[in-house]
Design a protein around this motif. Structure first.
Motif, PDB file in Angstrom:
ATOM      1  N   SER A 154       0.815  -1.219   0.000  1.00 27.11           N
ATOM      2  CA  SER A 154       0.000   0.000   0.000  1.00 27.11           C
ATOM      3  C   SER A 154       0.842   1.260   0.000  1.00 27.11           C
ATOM      4  O   SER A 154       0.371   2.324  -0.384  1.00 27.11           O
ATOM      5  CB  SER A 154      -0.933  -0.001   1.217  1.00 27.11           C
ATOM      6  OG  SER A 154      -0.171  -0.102   2.411  1.00 27.11           O
ATOM      7  N   GLY A 155       2.111   1.198   0.456  1.00 21.86           N
ATOM      8  CA  GLY A 155       2.944   2.385   0.512  1.00 21.86           C
ATOM      9  C   GLY A 155       3.363   2.857  -0.867  1.00 21.86           C
ATOM     10  O   GLY A 155       3.464   2.077  -1.802  1.00 21.86           O
ATOM     11  N   ARG A 156       3.630   4.142  -1.003  1.00 22.92           N
ATOM     12  CA  ARG A 156       4.048   4.693  -2.282  1.00 22.92           C
ATOM     13  C   ARG A 156       5.564   4.678  -2.370  1.00 22.92           C
ATOM     14  O   ARG A 156       6.267   4.941  -1.407  1.00 22.92           O
ATOM     15  CB  ARG A 156       3.511   6.112  -2.464  1.00 22.92           C
ATOM     16  CG  ARG A 156       1.985   6.179  -2.536  1.00 22.92           C
ATOM     17  CD  ARG A 156       1.537   7.504  -3.141  1.00 22.92           C
ATOM     18  NE  ARG A 156       2.043   7.664  -4.499  1.00 22.92           N
ATOM     19  CZ  ARG A 156       1.455   7.140  -5.578  1.00 22.92           C
ATOM     20  NH1 ARG A 156       0.369   6.416  -5.445  1.00 22.92           N
ATOM     21  NH2 ARG A 156       1.967   7.348  -6.771  1.00 22.92           N
ATOM     22  N   ALA A 186       7.241   3.249 -16.328  1.00 23.46           N
ATOM     23  CA  ALA A 186       6.164   3.439 -15.350  1.00 23.46           C
ATOM     24  C   ALA A 186       4.948   2.554 -15.579  1.00 23.46           C
ATOM     25  O   ALA A 186       4.372   2.043 -14.608  1.00 23.46           O
ATOM     26  CB  ALA A 186       5.749   4.918 -15.319  1.00 23.46           C
ATOM     27  N   PRO A 187       4.498   2.322 -16.835  1.00 27.37           N
ATOM     28  CA  PRO A 187       3.286   1.520 -17.016  1.00 27.37           C
ATOM     29  C   PRO A 187       3.399   0.080 -16.543  1.00 27.37           C
ATOM     30  O   PRO A 187       2.394  -0.614 -16.459  1.00 27.37           O
ATOM     31  CB  PRO A 187       3.059   1.580 -18.534  1.00 27.37           C
ATOM     32  CG  PRO A 187       3.719   2.842 -18.974  1.00 27.37           C
ATOM     33  CD  PRO A 187       4.927   2.941 -18.107  1.00 27.37           C
ATOM     34  N   TYR A 188       4.596  -0.387 -16.237  1.00 25.82           N
ATOM     35  CA  TYR A 188       4.726  -1.737 -15.715  1.00 25.82           C
ATOM     36  C   TYR A 188       4.313  -1.854 -14.254  1.00 25.82           C
ATOM     37  O   TYR A 188       4.158  -2.958 -13.744  1.00 25.82           O
ATOM     38  CB  TYR A 188       6.177  -2.204 -15.841  1.00 25.82           C
ATOM     39  CG  TYR A 188       6.546  -2.591 -17.240  1.00 25.82           C
ATOM     40  CD1 TYR A 188       6.234  -3.846 -17.738  1.00 25.82           C
ATOM     41  CD2 TYR A 188       7.174  -1.676 -18.072  1.00 25.82           C
ATOM     42  CE1 TYR A 188       6.544  -4.185 -19.028  1.00 25.82           C
ATOM     43  CE2 TYR A 188       7.488  -2.013 -19.366  1.00 25.82           C
ATOM     44  CZ  TYR A 188       7.180  -3.270 -19.848  1.00 25.82           C
ATOM     45  OH  TYR A 188       7.479  -3.607 -21.141  1.00 25.82           O
ATOM     46  N   PHE A 189       4.139  -0.735 -13.590  1.00 24.54           N
ATOM     47  CA  PHE A 189       3.896  -0.746 -12.154  1.00 24.54           C
ATOM     48  C   PHE A 189       2.461  -0.357 -11.819  1.00 24.54           C
ATOM     49  O   PHE A 189       1.758   0.256 -12.613  1.00 24.54           O
ATOM     50  CB  PHE A 189       4.857   0.229 -11.456  1.00 24.54           C
ATOM     51  CG  PHE A 189       6.304  -0.149 -11.564  1.00 24.54           C
ATOM     52  CD1 PHE A 189       6.847  -1.098 -10.717  1.00 24.54           C
ATOM     53  CD2 PHE A 189       7.118   0.437 -12.512  1.00 24.54           C
ATOM     54  CE1 PHE A 189       8.185  -1.461 -10.816  1.00 24.54           C
ATOM     55  CE2 PHE A 189       8.448   0.094 -12.632  1.00 24.54           C
ATOM     56  CZ  PHE A 189       8.983  -0.870 -11.778  1.00 24.54           C
ATOM     57  N   THR A 190       2.072  -0.709 -10.615  1.00 22.55           N
ATOM     58  CA  THR A 190       0.783  -0.274 -10.100  1.00 22.55           C
ATOM     59  C   THR A 190       0.839   1.218  -9.797  1.00 22.55           C
ATOM     60  O   THR A 190       1.895   1.852  -9.876  1.00 22.55           O
ATOM     61  CB  THR A 190       0.446  -1.033  -8.806  1.00 22.55           C
ATOM     62  OG1 THR A 190       1.390  -0.666  -7.789  1.00 22.55           O
ATOM     63  CG2 THR A 190       0.502  -2.539  -9.027  1.00 22.55           C
ATOM     64  N   SER A 191      -0.285   1.770  -9.407  1.00 22.77           N
ATOM     65  CA  SER A 191      -0.357   3.199  -9.119  1.00 22.77           C
ATOM     66  C   SER A 191       0.456   3.583  -7.886  1.00 22.77           C
ATOM     67  O   SER A 191       0.626   4.767  -7.604  1.00 22.77           O
ATOM     68  CB  SER A 191      -1.818   3.619  -8.921  1.00 22.77           C
ATOM     69  OG  SER A 191      -2.413   2.874  -7.863  1.00 22.77           O
ATOM     70  N   GLY A 192       0.974   2.595  -7.158  1.00 24.36           N
ATOM     71  CA  GLY A 192       1.785   2.889  -5.978  1.00 24.36           C
ATOM     72  C   GLY A 192       3.198   3.322  -6.290  1.00 24.36           C
ATOM     73  O   GLY A 192       3.950   3.664  -5.383  1.00 24.36           O
ATOM     74  N   GLY A 216      12.727  -6.367  -4.217  1.00 29.47           N
ATOM     75  CA  GLY A 216      11.506  -5.955  -3.528  1.00 29.47           C
ATOM     76  C   GLY A 216      10.561  -5.158  -4.377  1.00 29.47           C
ATOM     77  O   GLY A 216       9.340  -5.228  -4.216  1.00 29.47           O
ATOM     78  N   LEU A 217      11.105  -4.382  -5.310  1.00 35.31           N
ATOM     79  CA  LEU A 217      10.260  -3.551  -6.162  1.00 35.31           C
ATOM     80  C   LEU A 217       9.321  -4.384  -7.030  1.00 35.31           C
ATOM     81  O   LEU A 217       8.284  -3.890  -7.487  1.00 35.31           O
ATOM     82  CB  LEU A 217      11.145  -2.670  -7.048  1.00 35.31           C
ATOM     83  CG  LEU A 217      10.476  -1.621  -7.929  1.00 35.31           C
ATOM     84  CD1 LEU A 217       9.676  -0.628  -7.087  1.00 35.31           C
ATOM     85  CD2 LEU A 217      11.494  -0.896  -8.783  1.00 35.31           C
ATOM     86  N   ALA A 218       9.646  -5.654  -7.244  1.00 34.94           N
ATOM     87  CA  ALA A 218       8.798  -6.514  -8.068  1.00 34.94           C
ATOM     88  C   ALA A 218       7.398  -6.658  -7.502  1.00 34.94           C
ATOM     89  O   ALA A 218       6.449  -6.962  -8.231  1.00 34.94           O
ATOM     90  CB  ALA A 218       9.439  -7.890  -8.215  1.00 34.94           C
ATOM     91  N   ALA A 219       7.229  -6.439  -6.196  1.00 30.88           N
ATOM     92  CA  ALA A 219       5.896  -6.547  -5.587  1.00 30.88           C
ATOM     93  C   ALA A 219       4.935  -5.514  -6.154  1.00 30.88           C
ATOM     94  O   ALA A 219       3.719  -5.657  -6.020  1.00 30.88           O
ATOM     95  CB  ALA A 219       6.006  -6.396  -4.071  1.00 30.88           C
ATOM     96  N   TYR A 220       5.454  -4.456  -6.769  1.00 31.37           N
ATOM     97  CA  TYR A 220       4.611  -3.402  -7.319  1.00 31.37           C
ATOM     98  C   TYR A 220       4.337  -3.572  -8.802  1.00 31.37           C
ATOM     99  O   TYR A 220       3.649  -2.742  -9.404  1.00 31.37           O
ATOM    100  CB  TYR A 220       5.271  -2.040  -7.106  1.00 31.37           C
ATOM    101  CG  TYR A 220       5.328  -1.578  -5.670  1.00 31.37           C
ATOM    102  CD1 TYR A 220       4.320  -0.775  -5.146  1.00 31.37           C
ATOM    103  CD2 TYR A 220       6.378  -1.942  -4.834  1.00 31.37           C
ATOM    104  CE1 TYR A 220       4.370  -0.336  -3.820  1.00 31.37           C
ATOM    105  CE2 TYR A 220       6.436  -1.528  -3.518  1.00 31.37           C
ATOM    106  CZ  TYR A 220       5.431  -0.727  -3.015  1.00 31.37           C
ATOM    107  OH  TYR A 220       5.482  -0.298  -1.721  1.00 31.37           O
TER     108      TYR A 220
END
Length: 418
Positions: A177-179, A208-214, A412-416
């Protein structure tokens, strides 16, 4: 697997079609299934001739320990690369089989995989999916939904990197949930297009489009920069010192690096700093020239600054140009050993070997041999009218290589990631 034979539930499809810059982008596409299973098929982005898709399977029947999802594409549609599943295609028939780490689907649980695909005339949503031979849905009913989505496609690992030898970590079904901000420092192969030009387009502008809005991506890559000129513009002179390095005077950081270092608006705890240089650094003359020892020193400076602020540094080897040895694309960049050495010397900073991954991609796409004409064909669609810089479609695929590496290396960034 015991699956209910009641198949009267409606198949619901949400379609967002956005016309922008000549591209058609299909957004959220969800198919509701019969009671036994459900498939949510979402086109995350679409560009001319290609698209990225995300597929979620929900099992409403007995728990299963291995799965294969099948569907039929329209003529001209195809899968070019996949993650979290092995996807094969024969004609229009497609089969996705679980990876080693995600074969089990308990009752009422979900599993997810994604892929990059190609299309020619149209890119319709598959009408029917079957899980282990049991049909999950019926005929989709498209409706328009105001869901938000990027207007330019990422190529979800669209630049199909070679399949990992060991299965990537399964991304979290519920992203954190964190940004998080991903800060990018690099040269023209990473930088956003400038002055309204469409070429070159760096992969950082397609990330950027590979990631969620977080996730927010701040792309501070600049064309023509070595690591030293990026850090110290405009203070790197044309003169060398006794060690053969360009003299920096005054030794004041560039505005772009100062912005990242700002304690209130720059890098913060949990952020990521991606650093990719090594193309311009090999120039023999100043101000671009950077020697091997200096290159490693400056990578260490950046990594330590990130960690002091709680951010995570990531080093990337320089992306390869297209150079062919007969039918094979081969490596052609320097500062590879230096990047790995600096990573080891600074507390094992993660390294994405983008140099190797990029020329591996070129081989998968069959970009060799070519006649050096970068205005047409597959190589012309990927590269600008040179052997180094990318068209937007090529940049999307390189961004896809990087995002896939995040999963494969379990950063860790893969979670987003979507």
């Amino acid at each position: 697997m015991r699956v209910s034979i009641r198949r009267t539930a409606a198949l619901i499809v949400t379609v967002l079609v956005t016309l922008a810059g000549g591209y058609v982008v299909t957004g959220s596409l969800a198919a509701a299934a019969a009671p036994g299973c459900r498939v949510d098929y979402r086109v995350t982005n679409q560009w001319q001739g290609g698209f990225g898709a995300d597929v979620t399977i929900t099992n409403y029947g007995d728990a299963i320990t291995g799965w294969t999802l099948t569907w039929a594409f329209a003529t001209g549609q195809g899968v070019t690369q996949a993650w979290n599943a092995t996807v094969t295609q024969s004609g229009t028939a497609v089969a996705a089989t679980n990876a080693g780490h995600n074969g089990a689907i308990p009752t009422n649980a979900t599993v997810n995989f994604g892929f990059n695909g190609s299309w020619t005339t149209t890119n319709p949503v598959p009408s029917t999916f079957a899980l282990n031979g049991t049909v999950c849905g019926g005929t989709p009913t498209p409706t328009v939904s105001p869901c938000a989505g990027p207007s330019t496609p990422p190529a979800s690992p669209s630049s199909p990197p070679a399949s990992p030898s060991s299965p990537p970590a399964s991304p979290s079904s519920s992203p954190p949930s964190g940004r998080v901000t991903v800060w990018l420092a690099g040269d023209s192969t990473m930088a956003n297009p400038s002055g309204g030009a469409t070429c070159p387009a760096g992969w950082g502008g397609q990330f950027a489009p590979y990631f969620t809005s977080g996730v927010t991506v701040v792309n501070s890559a600049v064309g023509g920069r070595s690591i030293q000129t990026w850090l110290y513009d405009p203070n790197v002179t044309s003169n060398k010192n006794s060690a053969g390095e360009c003299i920096v005077s005054p030794a004041t950081y560039s505005s772009r690096w100062r912005a990242m270092l700002d304690r209130s608006t720059g890098m913060k705890a949990g952020d990521y700093l991606f650093i990719q240089f090594g193309i311009n650094d090999g120039t023999s003359t100043c101000p671009r020239h950077v020697g091997s020892a200096r290159y490693k020193e400056l990578l260490g400076v950046m990594a330590r600054a990130a960690r002091e602020r709680g951010a995570h540094p990531v080093f990337l080897t320089p992306v390869a140009a297209i150079r062919c040895n007969g039918n094979t694309a081969v490596g052609n960049r320097g500062f590879l050993t230096e990047t790995f050495d600096a990573a080891a010397a600074n507390g094992n900073v993660p390294v994405i070997d983008l140099h190797r991954l990029s020329y591996t991609l070129y081989n998968r796409l069959g970009l060799c041999p070519n006649n050096g004409d970068y205005t047409r064909g597959a190589v012309g669609a990927f590269f600008c009218n040179d052997h180094t810089h990318f068209e937007a479609a090529g940049a999307r695929q390189i961004a896809g290589v990087v995002s896939t590496a995040l999963r494969n290396q379990q950063l860790g960034l893969a979670a987003y990631l979507r």
